[in-house]
Scaffold this motif. Structure first.
Motif, PDB file in Angstrom:
ATOM      1  N   SER A 198       0.837  -1.202   0.000  1.00 55.33           N
ATOM      2  CA  SER A 198       0.000   0.000   0.000  1.00 55.33           C
ATOM      3  C   SER A 198       0.872   1.252   0.000  1.00 55.33           C
ATOM      4  N   ASN A 199       1.912   1.238   0.797  1.00 55.29           N
ATOM      5  CA  ASN A 199       2.841   2.360   0.852  1.00 55.29           C
ATOM      6  C   ASN A 199       3.555   2.538  -0.487  1.00 55.29           C
ATOM      7  N   GLU A 200       3.978   1.464  -1.100  1.00 50.77           N
ATOM      8  CA  GLU A 200       4.661   1.540  -2.400  1.00 50.77           C
ATOM      9  C   GLU A 200       3.733   2.108  -3.471  1.00 50.77           C
ATOM     10  N   ILE A 201       2.470   1.707  -3.431  1.00 56.44           N
ATOM     11  CA  ILE A 201       1.500   2.235  -4.402  1.00 56.44           C
ATOM     12  C   ILE A 201       1.333   3.736  -4.213  1.00 56.44           C
ATOM     13  N   CYS A 202       1.254   4.165  -2.975  1.00 54.98           N
ATOM     14  CA  CYS A 202       1.146   5.601  -2.701  1.00 54.98           C
ATOM     15  C   CYS A 202       2.366   6.358  -3.221  1.00 54.98           C
ATOM     16  N   CYS A 203       3.529   5.785  -3.026  1.00 52.74           N
ATOM     17  CA  CYS A 203       4.751   6.421  -3.520  1.00 52.74           C
ATOM     18  C   CYS A 203       4.738   6.528  -5.044  1.00 52.74           C
ATOM     19  N   LYS A 204       4.273   5.488  -5.710  1.00 57.08           N
ATOM     20  CA  LYS A 204       4.189   5.518  -7.177  1.00 57.08           C
ATOM     21  C   LYS A 204       3.207   6.593  -7.630  1.00 57.08           C
ATOM     22  N   LYS A 205       2.102   6.730  -6.907  1.00 59.30           N
ATOM     23  CA  LYS A 205       1.136   7.773  -7.242  1.00 59.30           C
ATOM     24  C   LYS A 205       1.767   9.155  -7.078  1.00 59.30           C
ATOM     25  N   LEU A 206       2.529   9.333  -6.007  1.00 65.91           N
ATOM     26  CA  LEU A 206       3.195  10.611  -5.781  1.00 65.91           C
ATOM     27  C   LEU A 206       4.244  10.883  -6.851  1.00 65.91           C
ATOM     28  N   GLU A 207       4.958   9.854  -7.284  1.00 65.50           N
ATOM     29  CA  GLU A 207       5.922  10.028  -8.362  1.00 65.50           C
ATOM     30  C   GLU A 207       5.218  10.462  -9.642  1.00 65.50           C
ATOM     31  N   HIS A 208       4.035   9.926  -9.886  1.00 63.21           N
ATOM     32  CA  HIS A 208       3.248  10.323 -11.051  1.00 63.21           C
ATOM     33  C   HIS A 208       2.856  11.797 -10.943  1.00 63.21           C
ATOM     34  N   ILE A 209       2.490  12.223  -9.734  1.00 64.88           N
ATOM     35  CA  ILE A 209       2.142  13.631  -9.530  1.00 64.88           C
ATOM     36  C   ILE A 209       3.345  14.519  -9.808  1.00 64.88           C
ATOM     37  N   ILE A 210       4.528  14.079  -9.392  1.00 61.03           N
ATOM     38  CA  ILE A 210       5.745  14.849  -9.679  1.00 61.03           C
ATOM     39  C   ILE A 210       5.926  14.999 -11.185  1.00 61.03           C
ATOM     40  N   GLU A 211       5.687  13.925 -11.929  1.00 57.12           N
ATOM     41  CA  GLU A 211       5.798  14.000 -13.383  1.00 57.12           C
ATOM     42  C   GLU A 211       4.813  15.022 -13.948  1.00 57.12           C
ATOM     43  N   GLN A 212       3.596  15.029 -13.399  1.00 53.96           N
ATOM     44  CA  GLN A 212       2.598  15.989 -13.853  1.00 53.96           C
ATOM     45  C   GLN A 212       3.031  17.420 -13.519  1.00 53.96           C
ATOM     46  N   LEU A 213       3.596  17.617 -12.332  1.00 52.60           N
ATOM     47  CA  LEU A 213       4.091  18.941 -11.956  1.00 52.60           C
ATOM     48  C   LEU A 213       5.230  19.380 -12.867  1.00 52.60           C
ATOM     49  N   ASP A 214       6.095  18.440 -13.237  1.00 52.14           N
ATOM     50  CA  ASP A 214       7.182  18.759 -14.163  1.00 52.14           C
ATOM     51  C   ASP A 214       6.630  19.194 -15.513  1.00 52.14           C
ATOM     52  N   ALA A 215       5.588  18.520 -15.980  1.00 49.30           N
ATOM     53  CA  ALA A 215       4.965  18.901 -17.251  1.00 49.30           C
ATOM     54  C   ALA A 215       4.349  20.292 -17.148  1.00 49.30           C
ATOM     55  N   MET A 216       3.717  20.579 -16.007  1.00 46.54           N
ATOM     56  CA  MET A 216       3.162  21.917 -15.804  1.00 46.54           C
ATOM     57  C   MET A 216       4.275  22.962 -15.779  1.00 46.54           C
ATOM     58  N   GLN A 217       5.403  22.607 -15.164  1.00 43.37           N
ATOM     59  CA  GLN A 217       6.534  23.526 -15.100  1.00 43.37           C
ATOM     60  C   GLN A 217       7.036  23.845 -16.508  1.00 43.37           C
ATOM     61  N   GLN A 218       7.104  22.846 -17.366  1.00 46.79           N
ATOM     62  CA  GLN A 218       7.530  23.076 -18.748  1.00 46.79           C
ATOM     63  C   GLN A 218       6.562  24.014 -19.458  1.00 46.79           C
ATOM     64  N   ASN A 219       5.266  23.825 -19.241  1.00 45.36           N
ATOM     65  CA  ASN A 219       4.271  24.723 -19.845  1.00 45.36           C
ATOM     66  C   ASN A 219       4.443  26.148 -19.347  1.00 45.36           C
ATOM     67  N   ILE A 220       4.678  26.283 -18.046  1.00 52.44           N
ATOM     68  CA  ILE A 220       4.874  27.625 -17.463  1.00 52.44           C
ATOM     69  C   ILE A 220       6.117  28.270 -18.068  1.00 52.44           C
ATOM     70  N   ASP A 221       7.193  27.504 -18.166  1.00 55.37           N
ATOM     71  CA  ASP A 221       8.418  28.042 -18.740  1.00 55.37           C
ATOM     72  C   ASP A 221       8.212  28.478 -20.184  1.00 55.37           C
ATOM     73  N   GLN A 222       7.454  27.695 -20.938  1.00 56.04           N
ATOM     74  CA  GLN A 222       7.163  28.066 -22.324  1.00 56.04           C
ATOM     75  C   GLN A 222       6.346  29.344 -22.379  1.00 56.04           C
ATOM     76  N   CYS A 223       5.361  29.478 -21.497  1.00 53.20           N
ATOM     77  CA  CYS A 223       4.549  30.693 -21.447  1.00 53.20           C
ATOM     78  C   CYS A 223       5.382  31.893 -21.022  1.00 53.20           C
ATOM     79  N   SER A 224       6.262  31.680 -20.036  1.00 50.66           N
ATOM     80  CA  SER A 224       7.116  32.773 -19.554  1.00 50.66           C
ATOM     81  C   SER A 224       8.070  33.233 -20.641  1.00 50.66           C
ATOM     82  N   ASN A 225       8.585  32.301 -21.408  1.00 49.22           N
ATOM     83  CA  ASN A 225       9.524  32.643 -22.485  1.00 49.22           C
ATOM     84  C   ASN A 225       8.825  33.396 -23.609  1.00 49.22           C
ATOM     85  N   SER A 226       7.535  33.176 -23.783  1.00 48.28           N
ATOM     86  CA  SER A 226       6.829  33.830 -24.866  1.00 48.28           C
ATOM     87  C   SER A 226       6.363  35.229 -24.479  1.00 48.28           C
ATOM     88  N   MET A 227       6.474  35.583 -23.180  1.00 53.31           N
ATOM     89  CA  MET A 227       6.053  36.933 -22.737  1.00 53.31           C
ATOM     90  C   MET A 227       7.085  37.942 -23.081  1.00 53.31           C
TER      91      MET A 227
END
Length: 118
Positions: free
Chosen positions: A89-118
């Motif tokens: 159960s703990n390992e599954i939770c950790c995997k879910k959190l790792e997935h969230i980190i990946e999603q945050l990284d993708a959001m960060q890339q989008n933000i960086d792209q938006c910031s660069n276009s300003m």
């Protein structure tokens, strides 16, 4: 950013409470930008740009804080010597959190792209 407790360290709940406050501030910034866009006498570009810049910086700060909190949680392994179900159960939770980190990284890339276009 000072979310340290009286002993020089902050608890996870204190840090997450601070993130919650930052998210509320983020929503206030978004509302201010929307108000400016709805201005009947035409939105002021410099005010709108300032709100957007503050919004993007707040997003980056929130993402960083959440990423650090998730990593901290993933490193903590309280079930090492417990039964199989708890450990899995703990390992599954950790995997879910790792997935969230990946999603945050993708959001960060989008933000960086938006910031660069300003």
């Amino acid at each position: 950013m000072s979310v340290l407790g009286s002993h020089g360290q902050s608890s996870s709940l204190q840090r997450l409470h601070y993130v919650e406050k930052r998210i509320v501030r983020l929503l206030e910034l978004a509302g201010a930008a929307m108000d400016e866009l709805g201005n009947a006498s035409a939105p002021k570009t410099e005010v709108l740009a300032s709100h957007c810049r503050d919004f993007m910086m707040a997003i980056k700060e929130i993402q960083t804080m959440l990423r650090e909190e998730i990593r901290s949680t993933c490193e903590y392994r309280p079930f090492e010597k417990c039964d199989y179900n708890s450990r899995i159960s703990n390992e599954i939770c950790c995997k879910k959190l790792e997935h969230i980190i990946e999603q945050l990284d993708a959001m960060q890339q989008n933000i960086d792209q938006c910031s660069n276009s300003m």
